[in-house]
Structures are given as C-alpha cells and as structure tokens.
Scaffold this active site. Structure first.
Site, PDB file in Angstrom:
ATOM      1  N   GLY A 179      41.591  33.691 101.959  1.00 26.95           N
ATOM      2  CA  GLY A 179      41.602  35.027 101.369  1.00 26.95           C
ATOM      3  C   GLY A 179      43.030  35.427 101.049  1.00 26.95           C
ATOM      4  O   GLY A 179      43.957  35.031 101.749  1.00 26.95           O
ATOM      5  N   THR A 228      47.118  41.718  98.302  1.00 24.85           N
ATOM      6  CA  THR A 228      48.514  42.123  98.189  1.00 24.85           C
ATOM      7  C   THR A 228      49.126  42.300  99.571  1.00 24.85           C
ATOM      8  O   THR A 228      50.326  42.223  99.743  1.00 24.85           O
ATOM      9  CB  THR A 228      48.587  43.462  97.434  1.00 24.85           C
ATOM     10  OG1 THR A 228      47.821  43.329  96.250  1.00 24.85           O
ATOM     11  CG2 THR A 228      50.004  43.800  97.044  1.00 24.85           C
ATOM     12  N   ASP A 264      37.677  51.442 103.333  1.00 25.84           N
ATOM     13  CA  ASP A 264      37.644  50.391 102.303  1.00 25.84           C
ATOM     14  C   ASP A 264      36.371  49.557 102.439  1.00 25.84           C
ATOM     15  O   ASP A 264      36.407  48.327 102.428  1.00 25.84           O
ATOM     16  CB  ASP A 264      38.903  49.513 102.402  1.00 25.84           C
ATOM     17  CG  ASP A 264      39.206  48.779 101.095  1.00 25.84           C
ATOM     18  OD1 ASP A 264      38.604  49.118 100.055  1.00 25.84           O
ATOM     19  OD2 ASP A 264      40.035  47.859 101.109  1.00 25.84           O
TER      20      ASP A 264
HETATM   21  P1  ADP Z   1      42.985  42.152 103.198  1.00 29.99           P
HETATM   22  O1  ADP Z   1      43.501  43.289 104.001  1.00 29.99           O
HETATM   23  O2  ADP Z   1      44.054  41.375 102.534  1.00 29.99           O
HETATM   24  O3  ADP Z   1      41.876  42.551 102.279  1.00 29.99           O
HETATM   25  P2  ADP Z   1      40.915  41.068 104.890  1.00 29.99           P
HETATM   26  O4  ADP Z   1      40.989  41.326 106.350  1.00 29.99           O
HETATM   27  O5  ADP Z   1      39.948  41.897 104.129  1.00 29.99           O
HETATM   28  O6  ADP Z   1      42.376  41.154 104.267  1.00 29.99           O
HETATM   29  O7  ADP Z   1      40.581  39.548 104.642  1.00 29.99           O
HETATM   30  C1  ADP Z   1      40.593  39.017 103.346  1.00 29.99           C
HETATM   31  C2  ADP Z   1      39.503  37.991 103.206  1.00 29.99           C
HETATM   32  O8  ADP Z   1      39.694  36.941 104.148  1.00 29.99           O
HETATM   33  C3  ADP Z   1      38.096  38.527 103.496  1.00 29.99           C
HETATM   34  O9  ADP Z   1      37.534  39.115 102.358  1.00 29.99           O
HETATM   35  C4  ADP Z   1      37.369  37.283 103.932  1.00 29.99           C
HETATM   36  O10 ADP Z   1      36.947  36.537 102.812  1.00 29.99           O
HETATM   37  C5  ADP Z   1      38.458  36.498 104.651  1.00 29.99           C
HETATM   38  N1  ADP Z   1      38.374  36.765 106.089  1.00 29.99           N
HETATM   39  C6  ADP Z   1      38.967  37.768 106.769  1.00 29.99           C
HETATM   40  N2  ADP Z   1      38.668  37.714 108.064  1.00 29.99           N
HETATM   41  C7  ADP Z   1      37.863  36.656 108.225  1.00 29.99           C
HETATM   42  C8  ADP Z   1      37.189  36.069 109.342  1.00 29.99           C
HETATM   43  N3  ADP Z   1      37.326  36.545 110.593  1.00 29.99           N
HETATM   44  N4  ADP Z   1      36.419  34.976 109.128  1.00 29.99           N
HETATM   45  C9  ADP Z   1      36.296  34.468 107.903  1.00 29.99           C
HETATM   46  N5  ADP Z   1      36.895  34.965 106.814  1.00 29.99           N
HETATM   47  C10 ADP Z   1      37.671  36.045 106.967  1.00 29.99           C
HETATM   48 MG    MG Z   2      39.961  43.234 102.566  1.00 28.29          MG
END
Ligand code: ADP
Ligand code: MG
Ligand code: ZN
Length: 558
Positions: free
Chosen positions: A54, A57, A166
């Site tokens: 993932g 920004t 969000d």
């Molecule tokens: P951001 O704040 O950059 O949006 P996120 O916490 O939403 O970060 O994580 C971005 C992406 O990473 C998520 O949309 C998901 O696809 C992946 N991701 C985040 N946490 C996990 C997790 N615990 N297991 C698997 N994928 C994850």
């Molecule tokens: Mg996110």
C-alpha cells in the site's frame, strides 16, 4: 508490548520476491525497501520485507515475514509513516490501534519501531481484496455481511469516542473468502468531547484551514507530492457514477450544468491534482480493473470551468454526475447554483453584505475570515456537515461514509461519488437526496445551502436497481430531454455499455428480464434501502448511530 518475533537476523539479500522480469516499478519498490532497512535498521533483525502492499502520501505499507519464537513464520503489515508526520499525530494513530484495535473488526498493532523520525507500525497482516475488484461479484448476502461488520467496527470505535474520519473501502480490509474484516488507518482520527483516547484530546477537533488544492486533507505537515495521480484518477473514474471534476470531460447537450459559486468560506481547490495524490493512490487498486461500466461518452461529468484567477472568489460551472447518461431517475433542467452560507450573520454582514442568498460573493464576504472546520477525509465519502464546514462534527460523519459504501455496494458502483471539490460533492449528494431536503438539513446544523434549481430526492431502490442493470433504463424508450424541463422522474441518458462478460448476472440477456439471480439481487429486501436511507440521513442529528443500525431488521439473524 512484547515483541512477537525472535531477534534472529534474516538475510536481507533477495528481500524482494524474485520475479523473472523486473519492471521499473518493482525496482523502485526494491529501492524503497532498501531505504526502509537503512532508515530503520532494527527491522532487518526481525523481518524479511517481501513487497509493498500500500502506498499513500502519508505512508507506505509493506508485507514482512518474521520468524516467531516457536520457529513458525508469520506475516505482518509494516506501515512506514512519512518522516515529516507530526509526532503527536503518529502517537495518536498508534494509541487508537493499541487501545481500540485488535477486536471487533478493528485492526490491532503488534509492535512499533522508531529510529529518529522514522516510525514503522507493525500490524498482523490481513490478506484482502480491493472492493473495486469484487464489487460486481458480491452477492446481496455478502453485502449485508460487509456492512454489518463495518457498522460493528464503527460502533466499537465510537464507544471509545473515536471518530475515524476516513471511512472508505480502502480503509476497511475485506477478505471475501475468510469473511474477515478489519478497519485500518487511524491517521486522521479525532476524538469526541469525551474521548477515551488521551492523545485524541490533544489533536481533538483541530480544524483544518482550507488550503488551495486540498481535496484530501491529511496529517499535519503533509507535503504535496508530485505523482502520477492523473492517470490513476482518470482510470479510477471509470466505474463511478459521479466522476471527479478533473476527469476528462466529454459533454453532451443533455449535460446538466450546475453553477456553483463559492464564498470565501468554502475551501478552494484550484490545482487539486497534486494533493489528490493520497486519494488517487489509495485507489490504485482500481487501475487493475480497467473495466469501464459505462462507455467513454458516459464519462462526462462534473467539470470545473470558468474559474476566475482570484482564488478566493471562483465561480465554477460544473456538471454534477450527468445522470442522463447514467440512467438515474433524476431531475433535469437548466443551471442550478449551489452555495452555502453560515446561517448566523455577523454584524458586518447585516449592515453591508449584499450577496446573501444570491449567487455572487460580495466584497464584504470576501473580506470575512474563513470558517474553519475539520474536513479531513476523502471528498466522495464526506458527510454534508463536513462539506459545509460545520464546526460541530461527531461520530455521525463515519456513519454517513458507511452509507456511501452501502450505496456503492447496492448499486454495484465504486466509487459512487467522486468529486475533487466540496461543493461538487454536495451537488452530487443533492442529486440523490434532494435539494430541498439538503437545505432543510443544513439549516438544522446552521448552514444555508442555496441551489437555484430543485433537485428531487430519488428513490434509492430505483436508483440502485437501475445502476445495477436490474431495471430497464427509462431512456430505452424515452429519448433524451434537453429542454431543461424538470419532470422529476426518469432520466435521459444513453444505454450504458454492456457489462464485461462474466460480470453480468445474466450475460446475453436483458438483466431486468425477470430471471432470478443466484446472488440474491432480485430480492433485495426493503430493509436494505431503509437502512441506506437512515445512514444517508442528511441531518447528523437524526442520522442513525452505528449501534442502532446494528439492531436494524436488515441484520436479523446475524
Ligand atoms: P494510509 O494512511 O497511507 O492510507 P493505511 O493504514 O490505510 O495507510 O494502509 C494503506 C493500505 O495498506 C491499506 O489500504 C491496505 O491495502 C494496506 N494495509 C494496511 N494495513 C494492513 C494490514 N494490517 N494488513 C494488510 N494490509 C494492510
Ligand atoms: Mg488509508
Ligand atoms: Zn456577502
């Protein structure tokens, strides 16, 4: 917190899954992984970082493998926050995960590494599918389950006085096969007045100053990052009934124009392309499914035009979701203008403002201080009270976002609303929920919304079934109407391009031909639309809470 992994060092070489043909992207991922090992060397002792899963920004998320004490291997998600994130913000995100997470469909945290300003949050890895990849495959029962589990997560965090801010499918991980769900990303979370999360008291209700070019307000000190968002945002638009204003525009005579004029109190989003990075990158998954549901000519919608050079006083000519091409039952007609005013007029206004309830912004109003209110999140999921910058926002804003997700799932369209600008987003909402209803609700939370045309509220079942192709499009019989007359019912668009093979419930058949659908879309109960109606209540004060929504008859038996 105890480290779940032994302190054994893994070989770092070959840390990226070996692929025979390494693309540019995979090379850049490799170098990102190397940089991460360098920035936080402790990671190498514990994890073999396999790939990037993932990127936004504000963080990059990696898949890492660790050898556990008992010799087994486990997968973890390593979230590397951008080094310029505010320390309090980082700590608050971590505290949400530790205090609230790990149960009730909320992601937990295992460990956290820091070296200097680099922070890596380690979470259990949850395999999941991007909603855009599965949306047309889901059965009604799966949708029911999905929304039930999302509401469960919301009830849980709201009990702790946490507003996520969000809520969207990218932040609600879904494993279709295992039927597991996890809410992630507390990077924007705020606390209610009585929040139990200490650090959210510090970051509580910090209003964001409207910034030029910000459509996805994020963490403190976030830099505008140049990116390839243009492509991403264009392609991610394909499935959206309401593509963003910045998407390529193909106009048709039937296109309805809404004239939006902004007062200074409305955030200006000139040059939104760079700051949409976060959102568009979040939607990167969409690029995988380059599968326009509608043909090119239907991609016209919301275009910003005629913006004046003066940033604080722009007039935009926009086309909110060109419903005529989307077979939505909707109003038609000439231009409408949308504005919001703070209802309580200041003394200054009372004496000299000449623009109240007109579609201009007078100099007195231009000179007024901007209204500040939190508006973080992703425009298409923002509640009306966020879009209109209502300073008192609560957990109801997450419930609205859940409603937008349900609308997406029931209609089979993702994203549903896609706007680069708050007023465009509000116009899109009005197109579905009605302009009179929006005005009335806004009044309840202290805002005057002006719309020069009446947009009738649409029937949610009719809307979803039409978008799903389970209902004949009125335009199969009715030619487009362009005379601006508002019939209040039916729509004027062209027939959408056929759904790709294998996605249509009844390939080769008229989907509305009455054939039964093994995925249950032929018998969606009224309760589903009733819940949708309550989640998408324009008035946050009467909007259903997550706790009450879980008791809704739709969830009987769950
Ligand atoms: P951001 O704040 O950059 O949006 P996120 O916490 O939403 O970060 O994580 C971005 C992406 O990473 C998520 O949309 C998901 O696809 C992946 N991701 C985040 N946490 C996990 C997790 N615990 N297991 C698997 N994928 C994850
Ligand atoms: Mg996110
Ligand atoms: Zn004025």
């Amino acid at each position: 917190m105890e480290t779940p992994v032994c302190a054994e060092t893994f070989p770092i070489d070959g840390c990226v899954k070996s692929t025979s043909k390494k693309s540019k992207t995979s090379r850049s991922v490799e170098s990102d992984i190397e940089s991460l090992y360098k920035a936080v060397p402790q990671l190498a002792k514990t994890f073999r970082i396999i790939e990037k899963i993932g990127e936004g920004t504000f963080s990059s998320v990696y898949l890492g493998e660790a050898r556990m004490r008992d010799g087994s291997r486990d997968m973890f998600a390593l979230k590397h926050l951008i080094p310029i994130s505010h320390p309090t913000r980082i700590a608050a995100e971590l505290q949400c995960l530790t205090v609230v997470g790990g149960r009730e469909n909320v992601m937990g945290v295992e460990y956290c590494f820091r070296k200097e300003d680099h922070v890596v949050i380690v979470m259990p890895y949850m395999e999941h599918q991007a909603i855009v990849d599965v949306i047309r495959l889901l059965s009604f029962e799966e949708v029911r389950l999905y929304i039930y589990h999302l509401l469960k997560a919301l009830r849980h965090i709201h009990q702790f006085g946490v507003i996520h801010r969000d809520i969207k499918p990218n932040n609600f991980l879904y494993n279709r096969k295992a039927k597991t769900f996890a809410l992630v990303d507390f990077g924007l979370a705020q606390g209610t007045a009585d929040t139990q999360i200490e650090l959210l008291k510090v970051v509580r209700q910090k209003p964001s100053q409207p910034r030029a070019g910000s459509s996805t307000e994020r963490r403190d000190k976030a830099p505008p990052k140049p990116s390839s968002s243009a492509t991403a945002s264009h392609q991610s638009t394909a499935n959206a009934p309401f593509p963003p204003s910045s998407s390529p525009t193909i106009t048709t005579p039937a296109t309805r124009k809404v004239l939006i004029k902004k007062s200074r109190s409305i955030a200006i989003t000139a040059g939104a392309s760079t700051s949409r990075t976060k959102h568009t990158k979040d939607l990167l998954g969409i690029r995988k499914s380059q599968r326009p549901v509608f043909s090119e000519r239907n991609l016209n919608s919301c275009t910003s035009a005629a913006s004046t050079t003066k940033q604080t006083n722009r007039t935009e000519s926009v086309r909110p979701g060109d419903l005529s091409n989307r077979r939505l039952p909707s109003a038609r007609g000439g231009p409408a203008s949308v504005r919001t005013h703070k209802l309580q007029r200041t003394a200054q206004q009372t004496f000299t403002c000449s623009c109240f309830q007109t579609d201009r912004v007078c100099n007195v109003c231009l000179a007024r201080k901007q209204q500040v209110a939190p508006r973080a999140g992703t425009p298409g999921f923002r509640a009306p009270e966020v879009l209109t910058k209502c300073p008192n926002q609560g957990t109801a804003i997450d419930v609205w976002s859940a409603g937008v997700i349900l609308l997406s799932l029931l209609s089979g369209r993702y994203p549903f609303f896609k706007a680069s600008d708050d007023m465009i987003a509000l116009a899109q909402i009005m197109t579905i929920r009605g302009s009179r209803e929006t005005r009335r609700a806004a009044k309840a939370f202290g805002k005057a919304v002006l719309c020069s045309r009446e947009l009738p509220r649409v029937d949610l079942r009719e809307l979803c079934e039409t978008l799903r192709g389970r209902r004949p499009s009125p335009d199969d019989e009715v030619p487009p109407v362009t005379d601006g007359k508002d019939t209040g019912k039916g729509s004027t668009g062209k027939t959408p391009a056929p759904l790709p093979k294998g996605q249509d419930p009844t390939p080769g058949e008229k989907p509305w031909s009455g054939l039964c659908d093994e995925r249950g879309w032929d018998k969606v109960p009224d309760e589903a639309y009733d819940l949708l109606d309550r989640l998408l209540d324009l008035n946050p004060n009467s909007r259903i809470t997550a706790a009450l929504a879980l008791q809704h008859p739709l969830f009987k038996g769950l």
